[in-house]
Each structure stands twice: as C-alpha cells, then as structure tokens.
Design an enzyme around this catalytic site. Sequence first.
Site, PDB file in Angstrom:
ATOM      1  N   TRP A 115       0.822  -1.217   0.000  1.00 39.22           N
ATOM      2  CA  TRP A 115       0.000   0.000   0.000  1.00 39.22           C
ATOM      3  C   TRP A 115       0.851   1.259   0.000  1.00 39.22           C
ATOM      4  O   TRP A 115       0.528   2.230  -0.689  1.00 39.22           O
ATOM      5  CB  TRP A 115      -1.009  -0.019   1.153  1.00 39.22           C
ATOM      6  CG  TRP A 115      -1.992  -1.124   0.942  1.00 39.22           C
ATOM      7  CD1 TRP A 115      -2.108  -2.271   1.661  1.00 39.22           C
ATOM      8  CD2 TRP A 115      -2.949  -1.226  -0.122  1.00 39.22           C
ATOM      9  NE1 TRP A 115      -3.079  -3.067   1.119  1.00 39.22           N
ATOM     10  CE2 TRP A 115      -3.619  -2.459   0.036  1.00 39.22           C
ATOM     11  CE3 TRP A 115      -3.313  -0.398  -1.185  1.00 39.22           C
ATOM     12  CZ2 TRP A 115      -4.625  -2.880  -0.842  1.00 39.22           C
ATOM     13  CZ3 TRP A 115      -4.318  -0.818  -2.054  1.00 39.22           C
ATOM     14  CH2 TRP A 115      -4.956  -2.042  -1.875  1.00 39.22           C
TER      15      TRP A 115
ATOM     16  N   ASP B 111      -1.470   6.459   6.569  1.00 38.41           N
ATOM     17  CA  ASP B 111      -2.574   5.631   6.075  1.00 38.41           C
ATOM     18  C   ASP B 111      -2.816   4.554   7.131  1.00 38.41           C
ATOM     19  O   ASP B 111      -2.051   3.592   7.243  1.00 38.41           O
ATOM     20  CB  ASP B 111      -2.177   5.005   4.723  1.00 38.41           C
ATOM     21  CG  ASP B 111      -3.207   3.998   4.217  1.00 38.41           C
ATOM     22  OD1 ASP B 111      -4.225   3.771   4.901  1.00 38.41           O
ATOM     23  OD2 ASP B 111      -2.982   3.438   3.115  1.00 38.41           O
TER      24      ASP B 111
ATOM     25  N   LYS C 149     -12.685  -1.793   6.741  1.00 35.97           N
ATOM     26  CA  LYS C 149     -12.045  -2.825   7.570  1.00 35.97           C
ATOM     27  C   LYS C 149     -12.577  -2.748   9.001  1.00 35.97           C
ATOM     28  O   LYS C 149     -13.305  -3.613   9.439  1.00 35.97           O
ATOM     29  CB  LYS C 149     -10.520  -2.672   7.542  1.00 35.97           C
ATOM     30  CG  LYS C 149      -9.932  -3.012   6.170  1.00 35.97           C
ATOM     31  CD  LYS C 149      -9.235  -1.842   5.613  1.00 35.97           C
ATOM     32  CE  LYS C 149      -8.604  -2.008   4.264  1.00 35.97           C
ATOM     33  NZ  LYS C 149      -8.793  -3.158   3.439  1.00 35.97           N
TER      34      LYS C 149
HETATM   35  N1  PMP Z   1      -4.420   1.453   2.154  1.00 35.00           N
HETATM   36  C1  PMP Z   1      -4.525   0.328   2.875  1.00 35.00           C
HETATM   37  C2  PMP Z   1      -3.669   0.166   4.091  1.00 35.00           C
HETATM   38  C3  PMP Z   1      -5.424  -0.656   2.493  1.00 35.00           C
HETATM   39  O1  PMP Z   1      -5.530  -1.780   3.202  1.00 35.00           O
HETATM   40  C4  PMP Z   1      -6.234  -0.465   1.353  1.00 35.00           C
HETATM   41  C5  PMP Z   1      -7.265  -1.476   0.903  1.00 35.00           C
HETATM   42  N2  PMP Z   1      -7.078  -2.757   1.254  1.00 35.00           N
HETATM   43  C6  PMP Z   1      -6.070   0.710   0.626  1.00 35.00           C
HETATM   44  C7  PMP Z   1      -5.169   1.652   1.055  1.00 35.00           C
HETATM   45  C8  PMP Z   1      -6.875   0.964  -0.610  1.00 35.00           C
HETATM   46  O2  PMP Z   1      -8.179   1.202  -0.263  1.00 35.00           O
HETATM   47  P1  PMP Z   1      -9.333   1.360  -1.358  1.00 35.00           P
HETATM   48  O3  PMP Z   1      -9.505   0.013  -1.978  1.00 35.00           O
HETATM   49  O4  PMP Z   1     -10.475   1.818  -0.526  1.00 35.00           O
HETATM   50  O5  PMP Z   1      -8.881   2.358  -2.338  1.00 35.00           O
END
Ligand code: PMP
Length: 367
Positions: free
Chosen positions: A104, A178, A202
């Site tokens: 991520w 994040d 989550k």
């Molecule tokens: N950051 C983290 C830490 C994530 O776990 C996720 C999704 N699993 C995201 C960003 C991306 O999120 P989205 O699919 O809502 O764009």
Amino acid sequence: MSTTHRPYNFSAGPAVLPEEVLREAAAEMLDWHGSGMGVMEMSHRGKEFISIHEAAEHDLRALLAVPPHFKILFMQGGGLGENAIVPLNLSRGGQVDLVVTGAWSKKSAAEARKYADVAIAASNEADGHTTLPAAAGWQLRPGASYVHLCSNETIHGVEFGALPDLAALGSDAPLVVDCSSHILSRPIDWARVGLAFAGAQKNIGPAGLTLVFVREDLLDRALPICPSAFEYKTVAAHGSMFNTPPTYGIYIAGLVFQWLQRQGGVAEMERRAIAKAALLYGALDGSGGFYANKVAHDGRSRMNVPFFLHDESLNEAFLAGARAAGLLQLKGHKSVGGMRASIYNAMPIEGVQALVDYLNEFARRHG
Ligand code: PMP
C-alpha cells in the site's frame, strides 16, 4: 452449517462487522427512529441525517481522543483515492518523502509521483516487506512537504507499534499516515501526526466512506488543480457536506462507534487485539514449521496475519476445510499467495480460537 453463530469471516476488507450493528441496521432499514424513512432515503441536509452525522463525528472524536485542532472529514474516494487527494492538498508540488513497508505504501509512492517529487526515505522491499525500517536510518529531506507511511500494511502484515517522532529525527515535515486497516484498534499519537486517513471497509463500516483527520494548519495548501470535492479546506468548511457524503456508510460507522463505546472503547479493542494476535501467532510459530508467518516479530500486525503452509500443494484442501468449518475468506492476497487471517475489531476471540483449532487439526491430519 450446524453452528449457531454466523461463520467467522477473516476477510481483509470489506470485512466482518459486529453482528449487533448489522441487526440494528436491519431493524431500522425501513423506518429510522419513527421518521418513516430508511437512512438511505434521507436528505443529507435534513435534521434526521444531520443528527446521525453529528453523533458519528462526536463519538469518533471521543473514541480516538482527536484534539480540537484536527478536523474530521467524512469523504469518498477510499485509500487509493487519498493517495492522490493527499498530494493534491499537501505536497505544494514539492518534495514528498515516503516510507515503503508494503504494497500500500508502494502504491502511495507511485500515485504521489504524479503530483510531487517523491523520494523513498526507507524501504523494506529487499526483505520482501517483512521488517520495519528503523526510523533512525530514514533519509528525510529538509524541505519535504510531508512524510507518508502506512501504519499497517494490510497485505504484508507489517504494523508500526509506534508512530515515528519526525521532529526527533530532525524533520519538521508533517507526518501523513494511512491507517486504513488498523484504525480504532490502538490509540493514535496525534502529536506526531499531520494527517491520517482510513478507508472504512475494515474496522469501521461499508466501503465508500473514507475518514480523514487533518490538522487545521494544513488546510490551506491545496494545488489549484485539486477537485473542489476533494479539497480538505472546502470539505471542512462545509462540515463534510460540500457534496453528498456517503450517508449510509456514515450511519453504519456511527453504529460501529456506539458499539465500540459499549465494548470499552479503543483501550479494550487494543487489549483484545493483543490477545487475539498472540493466540494466532502462537499457533503458527508453534506448528513446528507446518505454518509460517515471515514478518519480524516487532513488525507483526495485530490485524492482518499472512501465513504460508510449508507444503503449498495443500492450500486448496486447507481452504476447502476451512470453509466447511465455517472459517471464511482465508485466502492470501494474490500478490503474496498463501493465507491471510484478518482479525479486526469485530472478530471475537472465539473466532480466532476456532481458526487455531482448525490450524492444529489440519496440521495433525497432514503433518
Ligand atoms: N491502504 C490500505 C492500508 C489498504 O488496506 C487499502 C485497501 N485494502 C487501501 C489503502 C486501498 O483502499 P481502497 O480500496 O479503498 O482504495
């Protein structure tokens, strides 16, 4: 299924929600509090929804002890959306330092490059995203507009136990975090944060809602090309009502916040998370090599536990047996393979115990 409870759902997200919340929402689906309307049918500007929104924000602020000089924004766009929205608002088109600890944060770096001069301050890529790069070794540029990290890497299962003190590292840049996949499972040290964001799907509620906590002094930096609906200053000035917010997501999040308060708040969630993680890692580590989690002990996530079977030819049998035992969505992310158990706030310890019992039983049969 012979069990009297719902199956245990280990999805990384969208993920399990507290059953109490789902039942409450179901009971209120057609008529919220005698209003004659379901929440999805209400104007976001009506007094009913405004009361839902205000309560959610109030409860969230209390749960995470968010100081008054932080705005809480209820937005859309998700985690990946924020990877663009953050640099549009904070980078000033200048330098952004990024700490890479997994998939991520790597994606965040790639997206920020569209708007800013990005440098990788530290990375654990060489060891397959299994360690936490020690903050003392981070290469922080003096002029950086901000430093970004992902405090819990959902795919690789790497979590920061504490946020870095950038000032102590000689940087006066704000820290952007994040915290999508472990928000509300541990306190946040706001003194070390400039901005934190989290997708809801989550630990909070339905996908589509994104929470942003932004220090007020950072509101005035957006690039002119930043879309108005994603400009923090504009969203803050309108109390997250510049455009139509994700109303149903906010409502469910509000119910989750009330549930969290009834459970004992973030301190209790942290206590449970420690106990659940200890139980699961203990079983993996104690399996005599039948299962393995490869993350260094001080970087192991309490929320997302990737693991591998020593004999990967058993993967399909493992997953089929798990499903039959009422243990759902244990397949690992496609980029790393193997298995992953996400044990968010709404996963009771009984669910983790059921998984551990299954792990032990499967290893006994196939070991
Ligand atoms: N950051 C983290 C830490 C994530 O776990 C996720 C999704 N699993 C995201 C960003 C991306 O999120 P989205 O699919 O809502 O764009």
